[in-house]
Design an enzyme around this catalytic site. Structure first.
Site, PDB file in Angstrom:
ATOM      1  CB  SER A  40      -0.952  -0.029   1.207  1.00 22.33           C
ATOM      2  OG  SER A  40      -1.906   1.011   1.106  1.00 22.33           O
ATOM      3  CB  THR A  41       1.285   4.129   2.298  1.00 25.11           C
ATOM      4  OG1 THR A  41      -0.124   4.314   2.425  1.00 25.11           O
ATOM      5  CG2 THR A  41       1.980   5.478   2.261  1.00 25.11           C
ATOM      6  CG  HIS A  93      -4.090  -1.125  -0.951  1.00 19.59           C
ATOM      7  ND1 HIS A  93      -3.953  -0.977   0.413  1.00 19.59           N
ATOM      8  CD2 HIS A  93      -4.427  -2.422  -1.152  1.00 19.59           C
ATOM      9  CE1 HIS A  93      -4.185  -2.136   1.011  1.00 19.59           C
ATOM     10  NE2 HIS A  93      -4.469  -3.035   0.075  1.00 19.59           N
ATOM     11  CG  MET A  99      -2.396   3.406   7.845  1.00 19.00           C
ATOM     12  SD  MET A  99      -2.783   5.174   7.820  1.00 19.00           S
ATOM     13  CE  MET A  99      -4.273   5.188   6.831  1.00 19.00           C
ATOM     14  CG  ASP A 111      -5.374  -5.861   2.336  1.00 15.51           C
ATOM     15  OD1 ASP A 111      -5.982  -6.921   2.571  1.00 15.51           O
ATOM     16  OD2 ASP A 111      -5.157  -5.439   1.182  1.00 15.51           O
TER      17      ASP A 111
END
Length: 358
Positions: free
Chosen positions: A170-171, A197, A291, A294
């Protein structure tokens, strides 16, 4: 921070967009807009004068564009930057370059550079800002984008893969993936599945960029596609990606638009759970920077079925959220980013050896 509101500078060449973004941020109660800027030069002046905690940045601007502005900021005045970009192939390509240069998150403008419907992604913008305040700035320094000459690919033999590697990010994920995927060997001996993501168009651009850099072929996954060893499949934006065993015995991809998981689609947990079901002890789950949680439940399922789990370590993460939860839920082994390609290749070799001997 004791109720402190995080200070945001909004940068966009459209006065309308500056006003809409300011309104969305101001209503949150968590952030305050301390200034706006109409182009890159204006942004640089105001960053030094106002010292915002976070910058939201349009990538397509006159005079000094978003990429040049971002490069300056990350070099001379580093702070988290959230990029807003049009939902177009061109916008996606610019955004991917921005992520390589150190941007934290991307928020799509739903209908182009001037999006009258930006309120549709208000929640995504606020989530991106929340991620931004948690980043480890030491891992966001400027990196020179890699050369774009395509890496030669080995010819595949079309064989089904006995081993699967599932990766969640993600991030900070795009930069981490660009450190990992290009360093995986062309004869890895496993199929690799990636959930990053990102919205549609942006995942396609990510797959193309990874394909240029990598000895393994990389592409967005297609519904019903037969899975092959030594290929990398990226989950398309706005679709969960799973693996299923077809009536012919081949493992194939399944794409769906089931409800978001953990607020995102694609999510890693649906992929990881399906990998655990189909590949069992011949599966490896890898959870990278991001963050939330998941991938943690899916990694735990892989381990319960006899597979393995790795997590990016705290020191190399942009945001140590998802990996921390994977360590907690799945006892994933923490590994520094620089060592993950070798750790993946070694683990795959061990899983293949166990498969042969069983």
């Amino acid at each position: 921070m004791g109720g402190r509101r995080w200070r945001v500078l909004v940068v966009d060449d459209s006065a309308f967009m500056r006003r809409v973004i300011t309104d969305i941020i101001g209503r949150s109660g968590e952030f305050e807009v301390v200034g706006t800027a109409r182009d890159g030069y204006d942004a640089i002046r105001k960053v030094h004068r106002l010292e915002p905690d976070i910058v939201t940045l349009d990538v397509e601007m006159p005079r000094l564009d978003g990429l040049q502005t971002l490069g300056y900021l990350m070099s001379e005045a580093p702070r988290p930057v959230v990029v807003l970009s049009a939902y177009t192939p061109e916008g996606a390509q610019l955004t991917l370059q921005a992520l390589e240069l150190g941007a934290v998150e991307v928020v799509p403008k739903p209908s182009g550079a001037i999006s009258l419907d930006l309120e549709r992604v208000a929640g995504r913008l606020l989530e991106a800002l929340r991620a931004a305040v948690r980043v480890n700035l030491r891992n966001l320094g400027v990196r020179i984008p890699r050369a774009t000459e395509p890496t030669p690919k080995a010819e595949g033999d079309g064989q089904d893969s006995g081993v699967a590697v599932a990766i969640a990010a993600s991030t900070g994920g795009p930069r981490a993936l660009m450190e990992i995927v290009p360093r995986l060997p062309h004869d890895l001996g496993a199929a690799v599945f990636i959930v990053q993501h990102m919205p549609p168009e942006f995942t396609a651009s990510l797959a193309r960029r990874l394909d240029v850099l990598s000895p393994l072929p990389v592409a967005e996954g297609q519904a019903g596609e037969a899975v092959e060893a030594n290929r990398v499949y990226v989950a398309p934006g706005d679709h969960h990606m799973r693996v299923v065993r077809g009536a012919d015995g081949r493992v194939r991809l399944r794409l769906d638009q089931d409800a978001p998981r953990w607020g995102v689609r694609p999510a890693a947990d649906p992929l990881f759970l399906s990998v655990a079901e189909v590949y069992g002890p011949r599966s490896l789950g890898v959870v990278l920077t991001g963050m939330g949680r998941d991938g943690a439940d899916g990694a735990a399922a892989i381990v319960r079925r006899g597979g393995r789990a790795l997590a990016q370590d705290r020191a190399s993460c942009v945001v140590y959220g998802m990996p921390r939860m994977a360590v907690h839920a799945a006892h994933a082994r923490p590994v520094p980013l620089r060592d993950l390609p070798d750790a993946i290749a070694t683990t795959v070799a061990e899983l293949r050896s166990a498969e042969v001997s069983s």
